[in-house]
Design a protein around this motif. Sequence first.
Motif, mmCIF file in Angstrom:
data_model
loop_
_atom_site.group_PDB
_atom_site.id
_atom_site.type_symbol
_atom_site.label_atom_id
_atom_site.label_comp_id
_atom_site.label_asym_id
_atom_site.label_seq_id
_atom_site.Cartn_x
_atom_site.Cartn_y
_atom_site.Cartn_z
ATOM 1 N N LEU A 126 23.960 -28.101 -45.616
ATOM 2 C CA LEU A 126 22.833 -28.965 -45.248
ATOM 3 C C LEU A 126 22.686 -28.946 -43.734
ATOM 4 C CD1 LEU A 126 22.145 -32.463 -46.845
ATOM 5 C CD2 LEU A 126 21.338 -31.808 -44.586
ATOM 6 N N LEU A 127 21.560 -28.415 -43.264
ATOM 7 C CA LEU A 127 21.308 -28.302 -41.828
ATOM 8 C C LEU A 127 20.263 -29.323 -41.402
ATOM 9 C CD1 LEU A 127 21.061 -24.418 -41.399
ATOM 10 C CD2 LEU A 127 23.091 -25.869 -41.268
ATOM 11 N N ASP A 128 20.593 -30.161 -40.430
ATOM 12 C CA ASP A 128 19.612 -31.074 -39.842
ATOM 13 C C ASP A 128 19.193 -30.490 -38.498
ATOM 14 O OD1 ASP A 128 22.147 -31.449 -38.822
ATOM 15 O OD2 ASP A 128 21.919 -33.602 -38.520
ATOM 16 N N ILE A 129 18.097 -29.762 -38.520
ATOM 17 C CA ILE A 129 17.648 -29.005 -37.352
ATOM 18 C C ILE A 129 16.171 -29.288 -37.098
ATOM 19 C CG2 ILE A 129 19.346 -27.163 -37.637
ATOM 20 C CD1 ILE A 129 17.255 -25.495 -39.056
ATOM 21 N N PRO A 130 15.679 -29.013 -35.896
ATOM 22 C CA PRO A 130 14.262 -29.239 -35.609
ATOM 23 C C PRO A 130 13.365 -28.471 -36.564
ATOM 24 C CG PRO A 130 15.479 -28.826 -33.582
ATOM 25 C CD PRO A 130 16.422 -28.541 -34.701
ATOM 26 N N ALA A 131 12.217 -29.062 -36.879
ATOM 27 C CA ALA A 131 11.309 -28.451 -37.846
ATOM 28 C C ALA A 131 10.889 -27.047 -37.429
ATOM 29 C CB ALA A 131 10.081 -29.345 -38.018
ATOM 30 N N GLU A 132 10.694 -26.838 -36.127
ATOM 31 C CA GLU A 132 10.218 -25.538 -35.662
ATOM 32 C C GLU A 132 11.265 -24.437 -35.851
ATOM 33 O OE1 GLU A 132 11.052 -28.142 -31.980
ATOM 34 O OE2 GLU A 132 10.245 -28.358 -34.010
ATOM 35 N N SER A 133 12.533 -24.812 -36.067
ATOM 36 C CA SER A 133 13.585 -23.816 -36.278
ATOM 37 C C SER A 133 13.742 -23.431 -37.741
ATOM 38 C CB SER A 133 14.934 -24.352 -35.770
ATOM 39 O OG SER A 133 14.878 -24.657 -34.392
ATOM 40 N N ILE A 134 13.202 -24.248 -38.638
ATOM 41 C CA ILE A 134 13.448 -24.036 -40.066
ATOM 42 C C ILE A 134 12.810 -22.742 -40.552
ATOM 43 C CG2 ILE A 134 12.982 -24.944 -42.369
ATOM 44 C CD1 ILE A 134 13.320 -27.761 -41.201
ATOM 45 N N LEU A 135 11.554 -22.496 -40.171
ATOM 46 C CA LEU A 135 10.874 -21.283 -40.621
ATOM 47 C C LEU A 135 11.563 -20.034 -40.075
ATOM 48 C CD1 LEU A 135 7.111 -22.318 -40.346
ATOM 49 C CD2 LEU A 135 8.664 -22.539 -42.285
#
Length: 319
Positions: A126-135
């Motif tokens: 489970l990664l909690d990362i900025p939305a812009e990094s997900i794609l």
Amino acid sequence: MTLSLRQLEAFVAVCDEGSFSKAAQRVHISQSGLSILVRELESSLGARLFDRSTRHVLLTRAGEEFRAPCMRLLADLSRAVGNVKALEARQRGHVVVAAPPLLAARLLVGMAQVFRAEYPDITVGLLDIPAESILQRLQAGTVDIGFGAFASDQPDFAVEPLMRGPLMALLPKTHTLASRRTIPWAQMASAGLVVQAPGNPFRADLDRAFARLGLEPVVNVEVSQLSTVISLVEAGFGAAIMPPYAALLPANRKTVIRPISAPHLPSEIVMVTDALRAPSAASQAFREIAHSVVRKMRKAASDGGRARRPAAISGDPVG
């Protein structure tokens, strides 16, 4: 009487192809080998199944009678084998899911808990990362499923709606608009906003919404994370516009949440996967759990109560 799977497959292939030579190619065997399988089957049944000529292969009455149950038997067997393989695949494996930090804390942790109880031998990252990094992570293959407020027009990604609801206003209790039951967009634009920095997908959605309405928002502070936006609102730095999962936020004595009206602009929380990669069995299982969790949340909301939910999920769902 002993019948083999190869005999049944050979019989159905001849039925479908109407030719021993074409049927032999289909089941990857020589024509003489196929003929032997059919003769063995006929011997076991005590009946001729085909009338053969130099040009045609026709089913006899016995063949017609045997064809339908034989095809059903093979289809049932194929389905049973597929189900067993799928079940076995879901008993072990690994899946990586990612979401912005607040969404991960308020929604994904609960989904992961339900998933772990259902599939204890599949590990979850489970990664909690900025939305812009997900794609970017999805395209790199280091994330299997992304969650967030992403636009649906993503050509390289499969976007699956999960939660849908109105955008919400988060205000300090001392804000001049806090006493209103609903807040028009025009007043939100001039309220002094705390927003996420340009480049964030949700910020891009907000900018488009204001542009469509012909409004120029007053921005007090820009930060990276939504959790920081909330902290700044609590500290009185301004108001904020929140995505649908704002309803998952716990009650807070320093802030209030109000619907934004005139007009209502819905927003979606979606699941995103790489459209060019077939999902693993573990990934598909997590997607099913995600939908199940949201359905239970929606039912709890429609029942007007707070049914028991997975850990870390609080408040009422939107949708």
